[in-house]
Design an enzyme around this catalytic site. Structure first.
Site, short mmCIF file in Angstrom:
data_model
loop_
_atom_site.label_atom_id
_atom_site.label_comp_id
_atom_site.label_asym_id
_atom_site.label_seq_id
_atom_site.Cartn_x
_atom_site.Cartn_y
_atom_site.Cartn_z
N ASP A 88 0.82 -1.21 0.00
CA ASP A 88 0.00 0.00 0.00
C ASP A 88 0.85 1.26 0.00
O ASP A 88 1.03 1.88 1.05
CB ASP A 88 -0.94 0.02 1.21
N GLU A 122 20.65 14.30 -1.66
CA GLU A 122 21.82 14.10 -0.81
C GLU A 122 22.17 12.62 -0.81
O GLU A 122 21.30 11.76 -0.92
CB GLU A 122 21.46 14.56 0.61
#
Length: 150
Positions: A88, A122
């Site tokens: 989900d 990052e």
């Protein structure tokens, strides 16, 4: 057809309904046993390098391609770590999916660590004790597998 085009095409047919998506990626370790994660541009959460398998690709091809695109590193495929599912997922745009993630150990063979500042904001190596908030349940399960105490 790229994975983004393929997913966009499927979404044009089914809208935000749940679809099954298959991804491949993996774990790149440094010499101290820390694992490389990317802070994602979409959710700003941390995750393992990887992405959707494009039509005509094998999972191994996808893991190598995605590692290069998301980290700047050239990698080779090591052993299969596991196959994970997250039943989900709801993306920020409302798209729903069940993911199947095929995860490998990835060995660095070249390249230079680099962020594109769009898909990857990052890059950082993390130890077991430094676990950040991860992107999905599949990433959580992979983290637990690579850092489990045997």
């Amino acid at each position: 057809m790229s994975a983004k085009d393929y997913i966009r095409w499927i979404r044009s047919k089914v809208g935000h309904e749940k679809i099954i998506l298959t991804f491949a990626g993996g774990c790149i370790f440094d010499d101290q046993g820390k694992v490389l994660l990317q802070r994602r541009g979409d959710s700003h959460k941390w995750g393992f390098p990887g992405g959707a398998i494009e039509p005509g690709e094998t999972p191994e091809m996808t893991a190598v391609r995605e590692a290069k695109e998301e980290t700047g590193l050239d990698v080779s495929i090591g052993h299969l770590i596991g196959v994970y599912t997250d039943p989900d997922i709801v993306y920020s745009n409302g798209d729903r999916a069940q993911s199947i993630v095929i995860a490998y150990e990835l060995r660095t063979v070249g390249g230079v660590l680099a962020c594109d500042q769009a898909e990857t904001l990052e890059l950082k190596y993390f130890s077991k004790e430094e676990k950040p908030q991860l992107f999905t349940g599949s990433h959580e399960a992979l983290w637990n597998d690579i850092f489990r105490d045997d």
